[in-house]
Design an enzyme around this catalytic site. Structure first.
Site, PDB file in Angstrom:
ATOM      1  N   ARG A 177       0.842  -1.205   0.000  1.00  0.00           N
ATOM      2  CA  ARG A 177       0.000   0.000   0.000  1.00  0.00           C
ATOM      3  C   ARG A 177       0.873   1.249   0.000  1.00  0.00           C
ATOM      4  NH1 ARG A 177      -4.588  -0.207   4.432  1.00  0.00           N
ATOM      5  NH2 ARG A 177      -5.342   1.541   3.184  1.00  0.00           N
ATOM      6  N   CYS A 235      -1.262   5.763   9.206  1.00  0.00           N
ATOM      7  CA  CYS A 235      -1.623   4.509   8.547  1.00  0.00           C
ATOM      8  C   CYS A 235      -2.748   4.819   7.573  1.00  0.00           C
ATOM      9  CB  CYS A 235      -2.009   3.456   9.579  1.00  0.00           C
ATOM     10  SG  CYS A 235      -3.412   3.937  10.626  1.00  0.00           S
TER      11      CYS A 235
END
Length: 280
Positions: A177, A235
């Site tokens: 990611r 995050c």
């Protein structure tokens, strides 16, 4: 103050003169379109005796929107939830979840950020507990905790961007990611320019417990995060990043949390996005 507690230490503390308040914060990230995980049902099936269920989505975060998928909760709502759970400034708190540690870390971070002096996470979560479980719904005495946030522990989007240039900004998501190879949840993949990839899953062993402090210190040193450095973490939505802030605390390294994280950052198309393995 220690940031984590073992199941053995917790069992001893529960028989002591000032036993901790127990908060059950079971929650799981689910794929888009999938039914949400029912933490309250898991709590009903069995929990630590005396533990109170805390809902991450409703009590540890506000509704999703332009500020991210798990923005800061309204402090009045959060404070009321903590008092209902029996949280008081003069009594220790232990939080746990189903074992991943992310949602427990979110509760830990919020309590520490808002001024509670003694809160720890059960290392390894519920699976580490070898005692009996209860199906009784706890009814604790009303607590007196009043949230008093510390601005130094929180980053907004501009602060995260600045820290990526002047200090150390860690990206706690999976490496793919960060690199932009996949993005199953948010608008676009990639990372904040200047951020360093530091998946939080690498802070724990196969049993879900944190690595020893010395190993964590070595890992974070390799990423540029050492005592005395300005360190921040983000995050996808400010949950797994709280787990990395917790790991940093175990290593003795203070760090700020960008709560809005990638879900807030990418909500504004004008913000820059970097892809690939390098920070820039």
């Amino acid at each position: 103050m220690e940031a984590i507690i073992t199941a053995t230490e917790l069992a001893d503390a529960l028989t002591g003169p000032n036993p901790p308040v127990l908060l059950d914060v079971r929650w799981q990230l689910t794929s888009p379109g999938a039914p949400p995980f029912d933490g309250r049902a898991a709590y009903a099936e069995g929990h630590l005796p005396g533990a109170v269920f805390v809902d991450l989505d409703g009590e540890l975060a506000s509704a999703p929107g332009e500020n991210g998928r798990h923005p800061l909760p309204d402090l009045a709502v959060f404070g009321a939830a903590m008092r209902r759970a029996g949280v008081s400034a003069g009594r220790p708190v232990v939080v746990y979840d189903g074992g991943l540690g992310w949602s427990a870390a979110r509760a830990w971070w919020l309590l520490r950020w808002t001024g509670h002096p003694d809160v720890r996470v059960l290392d390894g979560g519920l699976p580490s507990w070898e005692g009996v479980l209860s199906t009784d719904v706890a009814t604790p005495v009303q607590g007196d905790f009043e949230p008093a946030p510390d601005p130094a522990g929180l980053l907004d989007a501009d602060g995260a961007a600045a820290l990526a240039r002047s200090g150390v900004l860690l990206d706690a998501r999976a490496g793919e990611r960060y690199r932009g190879e996949v993005e199953p949840i948010d608008r676009v993949g990639g990372h904040i320019p200047g951020a360093v990839s530091a998946p939080t899953v690498e802070n724990v062993g196969p049993d879900g417990r944190f690595l020893p402090a010395a190993e964590l210190q070595g890992r974070f040193k390799g990423l540029g995060a050492v005592q005395g450095a300005a360190v921040g973490v983000y995050c996808g939505s400010g949950v797994s990043a709280a787990h990395e802030v917790l790991a940093l605390a175990v290593a003795g390294i203070p760090a700020a949390l960008y709560v809005g994280s990638w879900s807030e950052w990418t909500a504004d198309p004008s913000r820059p996005v970097a892809v690939g393995p390098d920070p820039q």
